[in-house]
Design a protein around this motif. Sequence first.
Motif, PDB file in Angstrom:
ATOM      1  N   ILE A   1       1.450 -11.401  -8.367  1.00 48.89           N
ATOM      2  CA  ILE A   1       2.477 -10.626  -9.066  1.00 48.89           C
ATOM      3  C   ILE A   1       1.975 -10.112 -10.411  1.00 48.89           C
ATOM      4  CG2 ILE A   1       4.730 -10.807 -10.199  1.00 48.89           C
ATOM      5  CD1 ILE A   1       5.580 -12.693  -7.942  1.00 48.89           C
ATOM      6  N   VAL A   2       1.222 -10.932 -11.126  1.00 48.78           N
ATOM      7  CA  VAL A   2       0.801 -10.555 -12.482  1.00 48.78           C
ATOM      8  C   VAL A   2      -0.663 -10.121 -12.525  1.00 48.78           C
ATOM      9  CG1 VAL A   2       2.491 -12.106 -13.494  1.00 48.78           C
ATOM     10  CG2 VAL A   2       0.177 -12.940 -13.073  1.00 48.78           C
ATOM     11  N   MET A   3      -1.253  -9.806 -11.398  1.00 40.21           N
ATOM     12  CA  MET A   3      -2.671  -9.436 -11.351  1.00 40.21           C
ATOM     13  C   MET A   3      -2.919  -8.182 -12.188  1.00 40.21           C
ATOM     14  SD  MET A   3      -5.035  -8.902  -7.960  1.00 40.21           S
ATOM     15  CE  MET A   3      -4.789 -10.596  -7.456  1.00 40.21           C
ATOM     16  N   ASP A   4      -3.949  -8.250 -13.015  1.00 41.73           N
ATOM     17  CA  ASP A   4      -4.315  -7.125 -13.873  1.00 41.73           C
ATOM     18  C   ASP A   4      -5.008  -6.056 -13.021  1.00 41.73           C
ATOM     19  OD1 ASP A   4      -5.201  -5.358 -15.767  1.00 41.73           O
ATOM     20  OD2 ASP A   4      -6.145  -6.860 -17.042  1.00 41.73           O
ATOM     21  N   PRO A   5      -4.512  -4.811 -13.040  1.00 44.68           N
ATOM     22  CA  PRO A   5      -5.155  -3.750 -12.241  1.00 44.68           C
ATOM     23  C   PRO A   5      -6.605  -3.484 -12.637  1.00 44.68           C
ATOM     24  CG  PRO A   5      -2.950  -3.093 -12.918  1.00 44.68           C
ATOM     25  CD  PRO A   5      -3.281  -4.342 -13.676  1.00 44.68           C
ATOM     26  N   ALA A   6      -6.997  -3.859 -13.847  1.00 43.03           N
ATOM     27  CA  ALA A   6      -8.381  -3.658 -14.262  1.00 43.03           C
ATOM     28  C   ALA A   6      -9.255  -4.743 -13.647  1.00 43.03           C
ATOM     29  CB  ALA A   6      -8.487  -3.705 -15.786  1.00 43.03           C
TER      30      ALA A   6
ATOM     31  N   PRO B   1       2.996   1.206 -15.907  1.00 43.97           N
ATOM     32  CA  PRO B   1       2.311   0.292 -16.831  1.00 43.97           C
ATOM     33  C   PRO B   1       3.125  -0.940 -17.201  1.00 43.97           C
ATOM     34  CG  PRO B   1       2.025   2.575 -17.520  1.00 43.97           C
ATOM     35  CD  PRO B   1       3.029   2.587 -16.405  1.00 43.97           C
ATOM     36  N   ASP B   2       4.466  -0.801 -17.296  1.00 42.23           N
ATOM     37  CA  ASP B   2       5.299  -1.925 -17.697  1.00 42.23           C
ATOM     38  C   ASP B   2       5.915  -2.642 -16.506  1.00 42.23           C
ATOM     39  OD1 ASP B   2       6.835   0.204 -16.957  1.00 42.23           O
ATOM     40  OD2 ASP B   2       8.339  -0.037 -18.538  1.00 42.23           O
ATOM     41  N   ALA B   3       5.438  -2.366 -15.295  1.00 48.67           N
ATOM     42  CA  ALA B   3       5.980  -3.005 -14.095  1.00 48.67           C
ATOM     43  C   ALA B   3       4.882  -3.814 -13.405  1.00 48.67           C
ATOM     44  CB  ALA B   3       6.530  -1.951 -13.137  1.00 48.67           C
ATOM     45  N   PHE B   4       5.308  -4.681 -12.479  1.00 48.49           N
ATOM     46  CA  PHE B   4       4.339  -5.463 -11.720  1.00 48.49           C
ATOM     47  C   PHE B   4       3.557  -4.539 -10.789  1.00 48.49           C
ATOM     48  CE2 PHE B   4       7.656  -8.938 -12.208  1.00 48.49           C
ATOM     49  CZ  PHE B   4       6.971  -9.553 -13.250  1.00 48.49           C
ATOM     50  N   PRO B   5       2.236  -4.738 -10.667  1.00 46.88           N
ATOM     51  CA  PRO B   5       1.447  -3.870  -9.782  1.00 46.88           C
ATOM     52  C   PRO B   5       1.784  -4.122  -8.315  1.00 46.88           C
ATOM     53  CG  PRO B   5       0.107  -5.678 -10.594  1.00 46.88           C
ATOM     54  CD  PRO B   5       1.415  -5.758 -11.327  1.00 46.88           C
ATOM     55  N   GLU B   6       1.676  -3.076  -7.518  1.00 47.69           N
ATOM     56  CA  GLU B   6       1.959  -3.182  -6.089  1.00 47.69           C
ATOM     57  C   GLU B   6       0.688  -2.889  -5.291  1.00 47.69           C
ATOM     58  OE1 GLU B   6       4.652  -1.127  -2.541  1.00 47.69           O
ATOM     59  OE2 GLU B   6       4.818  -0.442  -4.620  1.00 47.69           O
TER      60      GLU B   6
END
Length: 226
Positions: free
Chosen positions: A23-28, A55-60
């Motif tokens: 859920i909180v994985m950094d896209p970078a 940017p302020d939401a959880f990545p999908e």
Amino acid sequence: AGIYDLQVPAMTGVITDFLSEMIVMDPAPSGEFADEASELERTILEGEMLLEGEPDAFPEPVYHTRSGDYPLTRASSMVSELAPVVLYLRHLLHRKEILIIEEPEASLHPGKQIAFARSLVHLVNKGLRIVLTTHSEFFLQQINNAIVAAGMSAEDAAGAGFAPSGVLSSANIAAYAFDPTRHGTMVSELSIDTVDGISESSFSAVSEHLYQEAIALDRSIERAES
């Protein structure tokens, strides 16, 4: 709700940790195995795993292919089961950490099982520790081939299609069989050598049974035709 008690089953700590990481994985990308993640995408998924969102939401997680982009809910079971492995390799995992995979052959064609086994050998040689369970003779045989190749000269191994990063030293692996009994599960360590790899009789017993059954059918056909 309000009439009957609503009980929500509790999740184990391992599953909770896994979901929270996703859920909180950094896209970078920050993991040390981005190249291996890309190789899995190329050889098995035949597409890319992307993390998209505001940017302020959880990545999908999104499965990107030439024909379009698809959420994991619309992707095949092969993609949805391998996607976390790819994302962990690219975004989270570092050398000396442990990756646990249950039945890596699940939802994979035998050819892709072999490709996945080869990828895991490369990861072990780069310093990732892997714990896995398997019921696949194809998967185990590919691991055994890598063990056998490690006992050969680099030149001979290369002639058989094994680069130095694709061989697996028997000193870097341990294998165990889990056999159900009336009194519980019996765990026994399996022998490993550079001639046969991991010795596992239960798989060969199934193959022998199928072979003998096929022979019996052929003989029945011959008798019927004569």
